[in-house]
Scaffold this active site. Structure first.
Site, PDB file in Angstrom:
ATOM      1  N   CYS A  75       0.919  -1.222  -0.025  1.00  0.00           N
ATOM      2  CA  CYS A  75       0.117   0.119   0.026  1.00  0.00           C
ATOM      3  C   CYS A  75       0.732   1.331   0.097  1.00  0.00           C
ATOM      4  CB  CYS A  75      -1.048  -0.091   1.088  1.00  0.00           C
ATOM      5  SG  CYS A  75      -2.493   0.952   0.799  1.00  0.00           S
TER       6      CYS A  75
ATOM      7  N   ARG B  95     -12.880   6.166  -0.773  1.00  0.00           N
ATOM      8  CA  ARG B  95     -11.657   5.439  -0.891  1.00  0.00           C
ATOM      9  C   ARG B  95     -11.928   3.984  -1.181  1.00  0.00           C
ATOM     10  NH1 ARG B  95      -7.354   7.315   2.389  1.00  0.00           N
ATOM     11  NH2 ARG B  95      -6.640   5.190   2.936  1.00  0.00           N
TER      12      ARG B  95
ATOM     13  N   HIS C 156      -3.628  -5.472   2.243  1.00  0.00           N
ATOM     14  CA  HIS C 156      -3.415  -5.676   3.612  1.00  0.00           C
ATOM     15  C   HIS C 156      -3.923  -6.997   4.336  1.00  0.00           C
ATOM     16  CE1 HIS C 156      -1.935  -1.417   4.131  1.00  0.00           C
ATOM     17  NE2 HIS C 156      -2.948  -0.942   3.520  1.00  0.00           N
TER      18      HIS C 156
END
Ligand code: GLN
Length: 248
Positions: free
Chosen positions: A97, A134, A196
């Site tokens: 990320c 997001r 993640h």
């Protein structure tokens, strides 16, 4: 004394380790321990030099724009060139990320000037601004005939250039930008991803892939004793089911 030994540089462990990214270090350490392989973990923080000849693996996790601004400066001033050299010498690298974004050409955050990257990945990342939703949720991608699963939470959208390949094809989720169906980036033995989760505990096949590359590079052989991944496989399957059933 273990016959096989690997050294991992853990970059910015305090600043760049959101959403459980430390779990990737734990997974690599355990998968080496269970095989009698020594894995030495060396934290490399802001202002500390990166001794590229010392490392077999490099890991950098994710972080918010604020932390990325600090890290971007340190990469430019202290570590970028040495990390690029290590990647050109096929050191195995995993960047997640925010770390992935800074290991590409630049990251344009939600506010403020572009953050220069170290150019390992031929890619750029543009945050669409705080008013744009997001990319958040469970994600599953296709990788080497199977799946990788995780969780994504990023505002930046990453666009690959011609000199790197996506890690995989998005099955569920956003991936690099929610537009082109790609997730992550691969250049030599360097892997960037938005997954993640943590990524490696849920994806033992990928964890062992990274360890094999490092052992092959260092010792010319990569025979990893199979482990009982029943628990990991069940967690992986549950995560794929959850991602597909919830659509995101
Ligand atoms: N701050 C970056 C973004 O919002 C990276 C976030 C992260 O590492 N999870 O895209």
């Amino acid at each position: 004394m273990a016959e096989l030994s690997l050294t991992l540089a853990y970059l910015y462990p305090e600043l760049m380790s959101v959403y459980g990214d430390l779990g990737n270090i734990t997974a690599l350490r355990k998968r080496c321990d269970w095989r009698g392989i020594e894995l030495k973990i060396e934290p490399v923080d802001i202002g500390q030099p990166f001794h590229s000849a010392s490392y077999d693996l490099v890991f950098v996790g994710g972080g918010q724009d604020k932390e990325q601004k600090l890290v971007a400066g340190d990469l430019q001033d202290h570590k970028g060139e040495a990390i690029r050299m290590a990647v050109e010498e096929d050191v195995v690298l995993l960047a997640v990320c925010g770390g992935y974004q800074l290991f590409a050409r630049y990251y344009r955050p939600a506010d403020g000037p572009d953050l220069p990257g170290i150019g390992i990945f031929d890619a750029v990342t543009i945050h669409k601004g705080r008013r744009v939703a997001r990319c958040i949720g469970n994600i599953a991608i296709e990788w080497q005939g199977g799946t990788l699963v995780g969780f994504e939470n990023h505002g930046g959208r990453t666009y690959l250039g011609p000199n790197c390949q996506p890690l995989g094809k998005v099955l569920v989720g956003f991936g690099n930008n929610g537009e082109d169906g790609g997730e992550g980036a691969v250049y030599r033995n360097a892997y960037g991803t938005y997954l993640h989760g943590s990524l490696l505990p849920k994806n033992p096949r990928f964890a062992d892939h990274l360890l094999r590359l490092a052992l092959q590079r260092k010792y010319g052989q990569a025979d990893l004793v199979p482990l009982n991944d029943e628990l990991e496989t069940r967690a992986h399957g549950a995560a794929v089911y959850l991602a597909k059933s919830k659509g995101r």
